[in-house]
Motif scaffolding. Structure first.
Motif, short mmCIF file in Angstrom:
data_model
loop_
_atom_site.label_atom_id
_atom_site.label_comp_id
_atom_site.label_asym_id
_atom_site.label_seq_id
_atom_site.Cartn_x
_atom_site.Cartn_y
_atom_site.Cartn_z
N GLY A 1 0.79 -1.23 0.00
CA GLY A 1 0.00 0.00 0.00
C GLY A 1 0.82 1.28 0.00
N LEU A 2 2.15 1.15 0.02
CA LEU A 2 3.01 2.33 0.05
C LEU A 2 2.85 3.14 -1.23
N THR A 3 2.63 4.44 -1.10
CA THR A 3 2.47 5.29 -2.28
C THR A 3 3.58 6.33 -2.42
N SER A 4 4.34 6.58 -1.34
CA SER A 4 5.34 7.64 -1.39
C SER A 4 6.57 7.29 -0.55
N ILE A 5 7.73 7.50 -1.16
CA ILE A 5 9.01 7.36 -0.46
C ILE A 5 9.72 8.70 -0.60
N GLY A 6 10.09 9.29 0.52
CA GLY A 6 10.65 10.63 0.54
C GLY A 6 12.10 10.74 0.10
N LEU A 7 12.54 11.94 -0.02
CA LEU A 7 13.89 12.33 -0.40
C LEU A 7 14.93 11.59 0.44
N GLY A 8 15.86 10.90 -0.19
CA GLY A 8 16.98 10.26 0.49
C GLY A 8 16.60 9.21 1.52
N ALA A 9 15.41 8.66 1.42
CA ALA A 9 14.90 7.76 2.47
C ALA A 9 15.83 6.59 2.79
N PHE A 10 16.50 6.03 1.79
CA PHE A 10 17.41 4.90 2.01
C PHE A 10 18.84 5.25 1.58
N HIS A 11 19.12 6.53 1.53
CA HIS A 11 20.45 7.01 1.13
C HIS A 11 21.51 6.43 2.08
N ASN A 12 22.57 5.95 1.53
CA ASN A 12 23.71 5.41 2.27
C ASN A 12 23.37 4.17 3.10
N CYS A 13 22.40 3.40 2.65
CA CYS A 13 22.11 2.10 3.27
C CYS A 13 22.92 1.08 2.48
N CYS A 14 24.21 1.08 2.70
CA CYS A 14 25.15 0.38 1.83
C CYS A 14 25.07 -1.15 1.92
N SER A 15 24.37 -1.72 2.90
CA SER A 15 24.19 -3.17 2.96
C SER A 15 22.91 -3.62 2.27
N LEU A 16 22.07 -2.68 1.90
CA LEU A 16 20.80 -2.99 1.25
C LEU A 16 21.09 -3.46 -0.17
N ALA B 1 14.17 12.25 -4.72
CA ALA B 1 15.53 12.24 -5.25
C ALA B 1 16.49 11.62 -4.23
N HIS B 2 17.49 10.94 -4.72
CA HIS B 2 18.55 10.34 -3.91
C HIS B 2 18.05 9.28 -2.93
N THR B 3 16.87 8.73 -3.18
CA THR B 3 16.30 7.76 -2.25
C THR B 3 17.20 6.57 -2.03
N PHE B 4 17.77 6.03 -3.07
CA PHE B 4 18.63 4.86 -2.95
C PHE B 4 20.08 5.19 -3.32
N TYR B 5 20.46 6.43 -3.23
CA TYR B 5 21.81 6.84 -3.59
C TYR B 5 22.83 6.16 -2.67
N THR B 6 23.89 5.66 -3.24
CA THR B 6 24.94 4.88 -2.56
C THR B 6 24.36 3.69 -1.81
N THR B 7 23.33 3.08 -2.41
CA THR B 7 22.65 1.98 -1.75
C THR B 7 22.64 0.73 -2.60
N LEU B 8 21.76 0.70 -3.56
CA LEU B 8 21.55 -0.50 -4.34
C LEU B 8 22.65 -0.71 -5.38
#
Length: 168
Positions: free
Chosen positions: A111-126, A140-147
């Motif tokens: 049911g998730l409709t929105s993920i905010g700015l940088g929400a998972f930024h720098n989650c480097c194990s994800l 923007a940058h939600t998964f930056y340096t992550t996936l």
């Protein structure tokens, strides 16, 4: 209330009593030794920065009924290795999981409709994050340096790149 026990570096675990419906802004901010917390059913709101900088927090279950995860909620919870997000959650705020460097995976509710700015930024194990079909916006940058970005690894980048509405 605001910063209920924030900064209490000797607090290691807490059970929030039944009857509490909201966790106020920055309530447990910088409780760096907090490793365990029990959030009861009935909580529907988790405010801004509630667990910000709780570097010892390892696992958390968000109860069903919570609708949104606020900005900076788990920012810099570097020991977080597991989180359960219920289907009731429709939005994840800006920088909500920023620098959760040991979080290996996350299941995003359908049911998730929105993920905010940088929400998972720098989650480097994800390594992978399935994206629900109902998702409308990704900041923007939600998964930056992550996936990982290799073509052989399915990821957000190949699944929903064009849904990032923050640049429009």
């Amino acid at each position: 209330g605001l910063r209920v026990v924030g900064g209490c570096i000797s607090l290691t675990n807490i059970a929030i009593p039944h009857g509490v419906t909201s966790l106020g802004e920055w309530a447990f901010d910088s409780c760096t030794s907090l490793a365990s917390i029990t959030i009861p059913d009935g909580v529907t709101s988790i405010g801004l920065g509630v667990f910000h900088d709780c570097a010892s927090l390892t696992n958390i279950t968000i109860p069903d009924g919570v609708i949104s995860i606020g900005d900076y909620t788990f920012d810099n919870c570097s020991s977080l290795t597991g989180i359960t997000i219920p289907d009731s959650v429709t939005s994840i705020g800006d920088w909500a999981f920023y620098s959760c460097t040991n979080l290996p995976s996350i299941t995003i509710p359908d049911g998730l409709t929105s993920i905010g700015l940088g929400a998972f930024h720098n989650c480097c194990s994800l390594t992978t994050t399935p994206i629900p079909d109902r998702l409308i916006s990704i900041g923007a940058h939600t998964f930056y340096t992550t996936l990982p970005r290799p073509a052989s690894t399915p990821s957000l980048y190949t699944h929903r790149l064009l849904t990032d509405t923050s640049h429009n």
